[in-house]
Scaffold this motif. Structure first.
Motif, short mmCIF file in Angstrom:
data_model
loop_
_atom_site.label_atom_id
_atom_site.label_comp_id
_atom_site.label_asym_id
_atom_site.label_seq_id
_atom_site.Cartn_x
_atom_site.Cartn_y
_atom_site.Cartn_z
N GLY A 93 0.62 -1.24 0.05
CA GLY A 93 -0.16 -0.01 0.01
C GLY A 93 0.99 1.19 -0.04
O GLY A 93 0.46 2.23 0.31
N GLY A 94 2.01 1.04 -0.29
CA GLY A 94 3.07 2.17 -0.38
C GLY A 94 3.49 2.70 0.78
O GLY A 94 4.29 4.00 1.01
N TYR A 95 3.53 1.98 1.77
CA TYR A 95 3.73 2.26 3.25
C TYR A 95 5.30 1.62 3.46
O TYR A 95 5.49 0.36 3.19
CB TYR A 95 3.03 1.75 4.28
N PHE A 96 6.48 2.39 3.91
CA PHE A 96 7.67 1.94 3.93
C PHE A 96 8.04 2.38 5.40
O PHE A 96 7.79 3.25 5.96
CB PHE A 96 8.44 2.61 3.10
N THR A 97 8.96 1.30 6.01
CA THR A 97 9.61 1.91 7.28
C THR A 97 11.25 1.46 7.03
O THR A 97 11.54 0.83 6.18
CB THR A 97 9.15 0.83 8.40
N ALA A 98 11.87 2.27 7.74
CA ALA A 98 13.42 2.06 7.83
C ALA A 98 14.08 2.00 9.12
O ALA A 98 13.63 2.62 9.98
CB ALA A 98 14.09 3.05 6.81
N ASN A 99 15.05 1.40 9.08
CA ASN A 99 16.02 1.04 10.43
C ASN A 99 17.44 1.46 9.87
O ASN A 99 17.74 1.17 8.95
CB ASN A 99 16.18 -0.25 11.00
N VAL A 100 17.85 2.39 10.73
CA VAL A 100 19.49 2.84 10.54
C VAL A 100 20.02 2.51 11.70
O VAL A 100 19.75 3.05 12.93
CB VAL A 100 19.66 4.25 10.17
N VAL A 101 21.57 2.18 11.67
CA VAL A 101 22.43 2.10 12.79
C VAL A 101 23.74 2.73 12.30
O VAL A 101 24.22 2.49 11.40
CB VAL A 101 22.72 0.77 13.43
N ILE A 102 24.09 3.87 13.19
CA ILE A 102 25.38 4.50 12.78
C ILE A 102 26.44 4.24 14.20
O ILE A 102 25.89 4.07 15.30
CB ILE A 102 25.18 5.94 12.82
#
Length: 106
Positions: A93-102
């Motif tokens: 449905g066009g929904y995105f999530t993202a995870n980032v580690v720095i």
């Protein structure tokens, strides 16, 4: 009476050692020290999560912004940080999530 005198002498000896032990213990929150003075660098890891509708790149940018904001609060600048993990998830449905580690080092 002798036992009481021995205990008093023991505690007096321990009391003399207490200031030395307190000086040897590292401070919990110490001022930043240059790496050349200590020989080690300080590193911390920060994470960020983001979500967006329509664009995985937008979710990833939001996640990166949150991670960098956490690093800035801890006193790091962006040039001291590298991305160690990033992932974007499409949920339909066009929904995105993202995870980032720095990882930031100074």
């Amino acid at each position: 009476m002798v036992r009481r005198g021995v205990l008093a002498a023991t505690f007096a000896g321990l009391a003399m050692l207490a200031p030395v032990a307190a000086q040897a213990a590292p401070a919990f929150k110490s001022a930043p020290v240059a790496a050349s003075e200590v020989g080690t660098l300080e590193s911390q890891i920060f994470t960020g999560q983001g979500s967006a509708i329509g664009s995985g790149k937008k979710a990833l940018k939001l996640a990166m912004d949150y991670a960098l904001q956490s690093a800035a609060v801890a006193g790091y600048v962006e040039s001291q940080c590298v991305t160690t993990y990033s992932r974007t998830y499409a949920h339909g449905g066009g929904y995105f999530t993202a995870n980032v580690v720095i990882s930031c080092t100074r």
